[in-house]
Write a protein that holds these residues in place. Structure first.
Motif, short mmCIF file in Angstrom:
data_model
loop_
_atom_site.label_atom_id
_atom_site.label_comp_id
_atom_site.label_asym_id
_atom_site.label_seq_id
_atom_site.Cartn_x
_atom_site.Cartn_y
_atom_site.Cartn_z
N SER A 141 -64.10 -12.72 -16.34
CA SER A 141 -64.02 -11.64 -17.31
C SER A 141 -62.84 -11.83 -18.26
O SER A 141 -62.95 -11.65 -19.47
CB SER A 141 -63.90 -10.30 -16.57
OG SER A 141 -63.65 -9.26 -17.47
N MET A 145 -62.87 -12.43 -22.33
CA MET A 145 -62.06 -11.60 -23.24
C MET A 145 -61.12 -12.48 -24.08
O MET A 145 -60.99 -12.28 -25.29
CB MET A 145 -61.24 -10.60 -22.43
CG MET A 145 -60.49 -9.60 -23.27
SD MET A 145 -59.45 -8.46 -22.31
CE MET A 145 -60.59 -7.86 -21.11
N ARG A 149 -61.27 -12.88 -28.20
CA ARG A 149 -60.11 -12.59 -29.06
C ARG A 149 -59.67 -13.82 -29.82
O ARG A 149 -59.31 -13.73 -30.99
CB ARG A 149 -58.97 -12.03 -28.22
CG ARG A 149 -59.26 -10.63 -27.73
CD ARG A 149 -58.14 -10.07 -26.92
NE ARG A 149 -58.47 -8.72 -26.48
CZ ARG A 149 -57.79 -8.08 -25.56
NH1 ARG A 149 -56.75 -8.64 -24.97
NH2 ARG A 149 -58.15 -6.87 -25.19
N VAL A 155 -64.58 -6.30 -32.50
CA VAL A 155 -64.49 -5.49 -31.28
C VAL A 155 -65.85 -4.90 -30.91
O VAL A 155 -66.21 -4.84 -29.73
CB VAL A 155 -63.43 -4.37 -31.45
CG1 VAL A 155 -63.40 -3.45 -30.25
CG2 VAL A 155 -62.05 -4.98 -31.68
N GLN A 158 -67.83 -7.50 -28.94
CA GLN A 158 -67.21 -8.15 -27.79
C GLN A 158 -67.94 -7.75 -26.50
O GLN A 158 -67.98 -6.57 -26.14
CB GLN A 158 -65.73 -7.79 -27.69
CG GLN A 158 -64.91 -8.44 -28.77
CD GLN A 158 -63.43 -8.15 -28.63
OE1 GLN A 158 -62.98 -7.49 -27.70
NE2 GLN A 158 -62.65 -8.66 -29.56
N SER A 160 -67.01 -8.50 -23.55
CA SER A 160 -66.04 -8.18 -22.50
C SER A 160 -65.73 -6.68 -22.46
O SER A 160 -65.19 -6.19 -21.47
CB SER A 160 -64.74 -8.97 -22.70
OG SER A 160 -64.14 -8.61 -23.93
N GLN A 161 -66.06 -5.96 -23.53
CA GLN A 161 -65.82 -4.52 -23.59
C GLN A 161 -67.05 -3.70 -23.21
O GLN A 161 -67.01 -2.48 -23.22
CB GLN A 161 -65.35 -4.13 -25.00
CG GLN A 161 -64.11 -4.84 -25.45
CD GLN A 161 -62.93 -4.67 -24.51
OE1 GLN A 161 -62.66 -3.57 -24.04
NE2 GLN A 161 -62.25 -5.75 -24.21
N HIS A 162 -68.11 -4.38 -22.83
CA HIS A 162 -69.36 -3.69 -22.48
C HIS A 162 -69.19 -2.93 -21.17
O HIS A 162 -68.64 -3.46 -20.20
CB HIS A 162 -70.50 -4.71 -22.37
CG HIS A 162 -71.85 -4.09 -22.45
ND1 HIS A 162 -72.42 -3.44 -21.38
CD2 HIS A 162 -72.73 -4.03 -23.47
CE1 HIS A 162 -73.61 -2.99 -21.75
NE2 HIS A 162 -73.82 -3.34 -23.02
N LYS A 166 -67.76 -4.12 -17.29
CA LYS A 166 -66.61 -3.49 -16.62
C LYS A 166 -67.02 -2.95 -15.26
O LYS A 166 -66.27 -3.06 -14.30
CB LYS A 166 -66.05 -2.37 -17.51
CG LYS A 166 -65.33 -2.91 -18.73
CD LYS A 166 -64.73 -1.80 -19.55
CE LYS A 166 -63.97 -2.39 -20.73
NZ LYS A 166 -63.30 -1.37 -21.52
#
Length: 170
Positions: A141, A145, A149, A155, A158, A160-162, A166
């Motif tokens: 993870s 991320m 970046r 953003v 991304q 990794s922000q889903h 998480k």
């Protein structure tokens, strides 16, 4: 019997074991020996090496920053920004972790970047199926991320922000 005891308690030290031989190759580099800033120079050299590796991964994944690099008069300056100010050892860890993920995505989809959150979740499930520790999921993870970046992925895009990612990592 008295002879055996006398040999054990003998003070004759001429029958010692042979001296240990030193290793043929030392673990430390002698290149910067005596240099007052040897550690800093070594860290900077390693960091540059891992930034080059990171740059290759970003280019292979065709992330948005590649267009910026192509348009720049000096792409190496943009490449230095990819590292986000991280130490060489952190960059190394993220690059090595992403190499594993990129290999998986290449096998599954033919490209070194996930097509969507479903690819990322499948990758994490394959790590679970391999009975790797939970830290492996966290590292994967973090690598995603870091790559997003470094690659200047917006953003909103991304992965990794889903929320599903998480939840899967927790």
């Amino acid at each position: 019997r008295s002879r055996a005891l006398s040999e054990v308690h003998s003070t004759d030290h001429t029958k010692r074991m042979p001296a240990a031989s030193f290793p043929a190759r030392l673990k430390r580099s002698r290149r910067l020996e005596g240099e007052p800033n040897a550690r800093a120079k070594t860290e900077a050299h390693k960091r540059e090496q891992w930034i080059r590796e990171l740059r290759e991964l970003v280019i292979a994944a065709k992330l948005p920053v590649v267009e910026i690099m192509r348009a720049s008069s000096d792409p190496s300056n943009v490449a230095k920004l990819l590292a986000q100010g991280r130490r060489g050892s952190t960059i190394r860890r993220r690059v090595l972790d992403w190499n594993v993920a990129a290999r998986y995505f290449n096998i599954v989809a033919g490209i070194p970047w996930p097509r969507g959150i479903h690819d990322v979740l499948d990758y994490l499930q394959s790590l679970c199926d391999a009975e790797l520790p939970p830290s492996a999921l966290m590292r994967a993870s973090h690598a995603l991320m870091f790559m997003e970046r470094a690659g200047n992925v917006p953003v909103a895009d991304q992965l990794s922000q889903h929320p599903l990612l998480k939840a899967a990592v927790q």
